[in-house]
Design an enzyme around this catalytic site. Structure first.
Site, short mmCIF file in Angstrom:
data_model
loop_
_atom_site.label_atom_id
_atom_site.label_comp_id
_atom_site.label_asym_id
_atom_site.label_seq_id
_atom_site.Cartn_x
_atom_site.Cartn_y
_atom_site.Cartn_z
N ASP A 1 -7.74 -28.84 24.65
CA ASP A 1 -7.55 -27.62 24.28
C ASP A 1 -8.01 -27.09 23.04
OD1 ASP A 1 -6.69 -25.09 24.83
OD2 ASP A 1 -4.70 -25.31 24.61
N MET A 2 -9.11 -27.34 22.74
CA MET A 2 -9.84 -27.13 21.47
C MET A 2 -10.58 -26.05 21.78
SD MET A 2 -9.06 -28.90 18.85
CE MET A 2 -7.89 -30.52 18.82
#
Length: 795
Positions: free
Chosen positions: A463-464
C-alpha cells in the site's frame, strides 16, 4: 538496639516487588534468548531476583549486587546504542531510579551494615546518570544553513499574491506564499486575528476509523481564498464561506451527505471556477466541491446556493459509469482540480476489500454544465474516451485519490496513482494495473490522453500508493537556463525529481535488490527504484537493538515481538504470519505532500515514522472461524471487524495494525516525527529536526504527558513563505509552529483549540497578511476534535 531493628525489620515488601519484577524480566529474557535475542534481560532479571531476595533477608549485599548490575547495564547500553539519548532512556531511567531509591536511608538503615554498599550504588547511579546526560547532549538531527538564492527564479504569478486559489495555492502545488509581511524577525508578535466555527462537529460513533469501530471524523481542510472570502469544507461535506478579514460566516451549505457507510469522513478542500465574461449563467463564480456520498456539487460562490445549470440542480453523481458500487466503496476526499475548463478528479476506492471494485478511472467534467468531457481508463482502448449512457469504466483499476497538480503552460495534469485493490495481495493483477500502480502519471488536461508514466514502487503489495500530486519547480540546468521539474514525494520517504515534460529523472535513480518470498500465488519485484541522487527520509531498517519502550519491560516485549515477526528490512513482503512493514501505508510523507520555496530552491517536508504489522491468513480458515463472511460482490459487503482486510476474490484475508507495545508506546525509537529541508540544486539535506512533543500523547492511549521533545506523529503538511518561514500544525501536540526556513529553529508556536491536522495557508486583505489553519482534530490520530478555523496576524 539500632542494629537489632535493622535485622528484625528488613524491607521484605520492597524485596518481594524487586524479585517479582526480576522474575518477569528473567522469564521474558529467557523467551528472547530462545528466539535468538539478547542475553541481557535474562541475566539482568536473575540479578534483580537475587537483589530482591537479599533485600528480603536484610542484607546490604543487595546494594553491591545492584551496583554491579547497574554498571553492567551502562556498559551493555553503550555497546548496543552508543551515546544516543532517547535510546539510552528505556535502558537506564528505571534502573537509575530504582538504584537511587535503594540508596535512600529508609532502605539502607534496615539492612545489615556492610561498608561501601551505599557508596558503590551511588557511584553506579552517578555513572548511569552521566551516561544518559551525555547521550542527551548529543545533537539530534542535522543542522546546517541553506544557500540563499533570492535572485534565482521566482514564484508562479498566475495567482494574485494575496490569494490562495488551489489546495497548494497555485496548480503547481508548491504551497508557497509570496507574502513577506510576517518575517523571522516579527513572527514572535503573531496573535489570533479571528476564530471561526463551522458548526460541523463529530457525531456519535465517529471517534475512530474502521468498520468495526465506526467512522473516522477529521477536519483536514486547507481553505482557499478568493478576493475577500475564504471557502472551507468539513468532514460532513459542508461548505462554509468566511469573511477573510473578520472570520464572519457569509453562508453555509449542507448537502445532507449520506455518510452512514463511509469509514473515512474528511474534505481536504474545494475548487473555484470563474466563467468567461459573457457566459450565460446565474452562477458565474462557483465553488465546486466533493460530497462524501459520491456526488460533486457546484455552489454559487456569492450566495452558497446550488448552481441550477450544473448537472441536476447543482449536483452530479460520481457513480455513473461505475456499475455496481457497494455502499461506502467510492467517495472523494480531495478537492477536484479545476483548470482550462476542466474539473478533474478521481476518488477513494475502499482499500483491501475486494478485487474488481469500482473503477479507479480519472474523469474530467465541464465546470458549467457538469457533463463528462473525458475519462482516463487504463482498461479501455484508447485510454481517454467518453463513455456513453450504458458504458461502464473498467472495474478494479488503480485510482488517484490524492490532490492533483498541473502545469497549464504544458497542458499537463499530474496524477498520484494508487493500487488496484486489494493492496496486500497482487497475484491477480493485470498488466494494465501493474503499469500505472504507485506511479506519477501525466495526462493532457484537455483530452485526458496519457503522456508519460513514472513508477516509484513495482508490484506494490505494501500500500505504497502515491498519496499526493508532485510539487512543481523550475531548476537550473547548469547552462544558465532552467528545466521544468517536479518533485514527487512518497510514502517511502524517497524524493523523485523528474522532468515534468517527459517524466525522465533529473537525479540518479537506481534499482536495488529487495527482499523476496511472497505468499503462494503472488510474487515480488526483484528490485525497487531508489532515488539515490537525492537525500532520503526513509528510516533505517529496524534491528532488535533499536527496539524502544518507555521502560525495560515494554522494550523487552518489543524485542520479543520483533524476533517473533517476519522482517527482512524495507519491502519485506507480507507473510502468513506477523510481518513488520516499515515504512508502512501511513507513510513517511502522506497526503499532505511538501512545500517548495521557488526562490531558494528549498523543499520542506515533514515526515512520520511508525511501523505496522501485516499478516495474511488463508481465506478458508478465516471464513471457517467466522472472521469474515463469504461475499460474491453483489449487494453490500457483509460487516467486517477486528481490523481485518477481507480481500474478497483473493486466497487470503489480511490484518493490519500499527506496531505499538502493550502500553501503547511505539516499538521504534524516537524521533517519531521530523521536519527537514532539502536543497534541490545541491541535492543535500540542509537540516532535519524532531517535530513536536509528547504533551498530548501518553501510555495506554492517554492524552496527558510531559512535553518530551521526541518528535511526534503528524498528519497534515506545511507551508513556506517569502518571509523565510515555515508554518506547520500537523503534530499530535496541538500546536501551530513557525520555523526559520534557514535553520529549522522554532521561532513561535501557538496552542490550537483542537488538533491541527491540516495544511496551513496564507493570504492578505488590505495589505495585512494572515496565516490560517483548520483546527478540528483527527479521529485516527486521537487529537482533540472541533470545528475551528483560526487566523493569525501581526497586531
Amino acid at each position: 538496639m539500632t542494629a537489632a531493628l535493622r535485622i528484625a525489620h528488613p524491607p521484605r515488601i520492597l524485596g518481594l516487588v524487586v524479585a517479582l519484577c526480576g522474575a518477569a524480566l528473567a522469564l521474558g529474557g529467557l523467551w528472547l534468548v530462545v528466539l535468538g535475542g539478547s542475553f541481557y534481560y535474562l541475566v539482568a532479571g536473575a540479578a534483580l531476583v537475587a537483589t530482591g531476595v537479599l533485600l528480603m533477608r536484610g542484607s546490604s549485599a543487595s546494594l553491591w549486587l545492584y551496583a554491579v548490575l547497574l554498571l553492567g547495564t551502562v556498559v551493555w547500553a553503550i555497546a548496543e546504542v552508543g551515546l544516543v539519548g532517547w535510546q539510552l532512556e528505556p535502558r537506564l531511567l528505571v534502573p537509575v531510579v530504582l538504584g537511587i531509591y535503594l540508596a535512600m536511608p529508609w532502605v539502607t538503615r534496615r539492612l545489615t551494615p556492610s561498608r561501601g554498599g551505599v557508596a558503590a550504588l551511588l557511584v553506579a547511579a552517578l555513572v548511569a546518570v552521566g551516561t544518559g546526560v551525555a547521550g542527551f547532549m548529543q545533537p539530534v538531527g542535522t543542522s546546517g544553513t541553506m544557500v540563499v538564492r533570492n535572485d534565482a527564479g521566482g514564484h508562479d504569478t498566475s495567482v494574485p499574491d494575496g490569494d490562495w486559489l488551489f489546495y497548494g495555492r497555485t496548480p503547481r502545488g508548491d504551497r508557497f506564499s509570496p507574502l513577506d509581511q510576517i518575517t523571522t524577525r516579527n513572527v514572535k508578535n503573531l496573535k489570533v486575528a479571528w476564530t471561526a466555527r463551522t458548526g460541523d462537529t463529530m457525531r456519535p460513533g465517529e471517534d475512530k476509523g474502521g468498520t468495526d469501530a465506526g467512522h473516522e471524523f477529521n477536519f483536514e481542510n486547507t481553505p482557499i481564498k478568493v478576493g475577500d472570502t475564504l471557502y472551507v469544507c468539513t468532514g460532513h461535506s459542508w461548505v462554509v464561506a468566511l469573511d477573510a478579514a473578520t472570520g464572519r460566516t457569509k453562508w453555509t451549505f449542507d448537502p445532507k451527505a449520506d455518510t452512514d457507510a463511509d469509514v473515512y469522513l474528511a474534505c481536504r478542500g474545494v475548487a473555484y471556477y470563474e466563467a468567461p465574461q459573457g457566459t450565460q449563467t446565474d452562477c458565474p463564480r462557483r465553488i465546486i466541491a466533493p460530497v462524501l456520498d459520491a456526488r460533486l456539487m457546484a455552489l454559487n460562490a456569492d450566495t452558497g446556493k446550488p448552481c441550477e445549470d450544473f448537472g441536476q440542480h447543482g449536483f452530479i453523481s460520481l457513480t455513473q459509469y461505475l456499475g455496481h458500487v457497494p455502499a461506502g466503496f467510492h467517495f472523494v476526499t480531495s478537492p477536484p482540480l479545476v483548470i482550462k475548463d476542466r474539473v478533474m478528479l478521481g476518488g477513494w476506492i475502499y482499500d483491501n476489500q475486494a478485487e474488481g471494485e469500482p473503477s479507479g478511472a480519472v474523469r474530467a467534467f465541464d465546470p458549467l454544465s457538469g457533463k463528462l468531457v473525458w475519462a482516463w481508463d487504463v482498461g479501455h482502448d484508447p485510454q481517454n474516451w467518453t463513455p456513453g449512457p450504458d458504458d461502464q469504466l473498467t472495474r478494479g483499476t488503480p485510482n488517484a485519490w490524492g490532490v492533483y497538480t498541473a502545469d497549464p503552460d504544458l497542458g499537463l495534469v499530474y496524477l498520484p496513482m494508487g493500487n488496484a485493490t486489494p493492496d496486500y495481495f497482487g497475484g491477480h493483477r493485470r498488466a494494465i494495473d501493474e503499469k500505472v500502480s504507485s506511479s506519477t502519471v501525466a495526462l493532457d488536461i484537455e483530452t485526458g490522453a496519457p503522456k508519460w508514466v513514472y513508477q516509484n514502487t513495482h508490484h506494490d503489495v505494501w500500500d505504497m500508493d502515491v498519496p499526493v500530486g508532485p510539487s512543481l519547480v523550475d531548476l537550473p540546468d547548469g547552462q544558465g537556463g532552467s528545466v521544468p521539474a517536479l518533485v514527487q514525494t512518497t510514502k517511502r520517504g524517497e524524493f523523485f525529481v523528474l522532468d515534468r515534460r517527459t517524466g525522465t529523472p533529473l537525479t540518479e535513480v537506481r534499482e536495488k535488490p529487495v527482499p523476496q518470498g511472497a505468499v503462494p500465488g503472488d510474487f515480488t519485484s526483484p528490485t525497487q527504484p531508489y532515488s539515490v541522487g537525492m537525500p532520503s527520509l526513509t528510516p533505517k531498517d529496524l534491528t532488535e537493538q533499536s527496539m524502544w519502550g518507555a521502560t525495560p519491560f515494554d522494550q523487552l516485549m518489543c524485542r520479543i515481538e520483533f524476533r517473533k515477526a517476519y522482517y527482512k528490512g524495507q519491502f519485506t513482503p507480507p507473510q502468513l504470519k506477523d510481518t513488520i512493514v516499515y515504512p508502512a501505508f501511513d507513510g513517511v510523507i502522506d497526503w499532505h505532500g511538501a512545500s517548495i520555496d521557488p526562490y531558494n530552491k528549498l523543499l520542506i517536508a515533514n515526515a512520520n515514522y511508525i511501523p505496522f504489522i501485516i499478516s495474511l491468513a488463508p481465506r478458508e480458515h478465516a471464513e471457517a472461524k467466522g472472521l469474515v463472511k463469504p461475499w460474491d460482490g453483489t449487494g453490500n459487503e457483509p460487516p467486517v471487524g477486528g481490523g481485518l482486510a477481507p480481500q474478497y476474490g483473493t486466497p487470503y484475508v489480511g490484518k493490519v495494525h500499527p506496531w505499538l507495545n502493550p502500553i501503547g508506546v511505539p516499538c521504534n525509537p524516537p524521533p517519531w516525527g521530523t521536519l527537514a529541508a532539502i536543497d534541490l540544486v545541491t541535492h543535500k539535506l540542509v537540516w532535519e529536526h524532531p517535530l513536536g512533543t509528547t504533551r498530548d500523547t501518553g501510555p495506554f492511549g492517554t492524552h496527558v504527558n510531559a512535553p518530551l521533545p521526541t518528535g511526534i506523529f503528524n498528519i497534515g503538511g506545511n507551508m513556506t513563505t517569502r518571509g523565510g518561514l515555515v508554518f506547520i500544525g500537523a503534530t499530535a501536540d496541538d500546536y501551530l509552529r513557525a520555523i526559520d526556513e534557514r535553520s529549522g529553529k522554532v521561532l513561535w508556536k501557538a496552542r490550537l483549540p483542537a488538533g491541527g491536522q491540516a495544511n496551513p495557508m496564507s493570504y492578505s486583505v488590505d495589505g495585512k497578511q494572515y496565516v490560517v489553519i483548520a483546527a478540528g482534530g483527527h479521529s485516527g490520530l486521537g487529537t482533540k476534535s472541533g470545528d475551528y478555523v483560526v487566523a493569525y496576524a501581526l497586531p
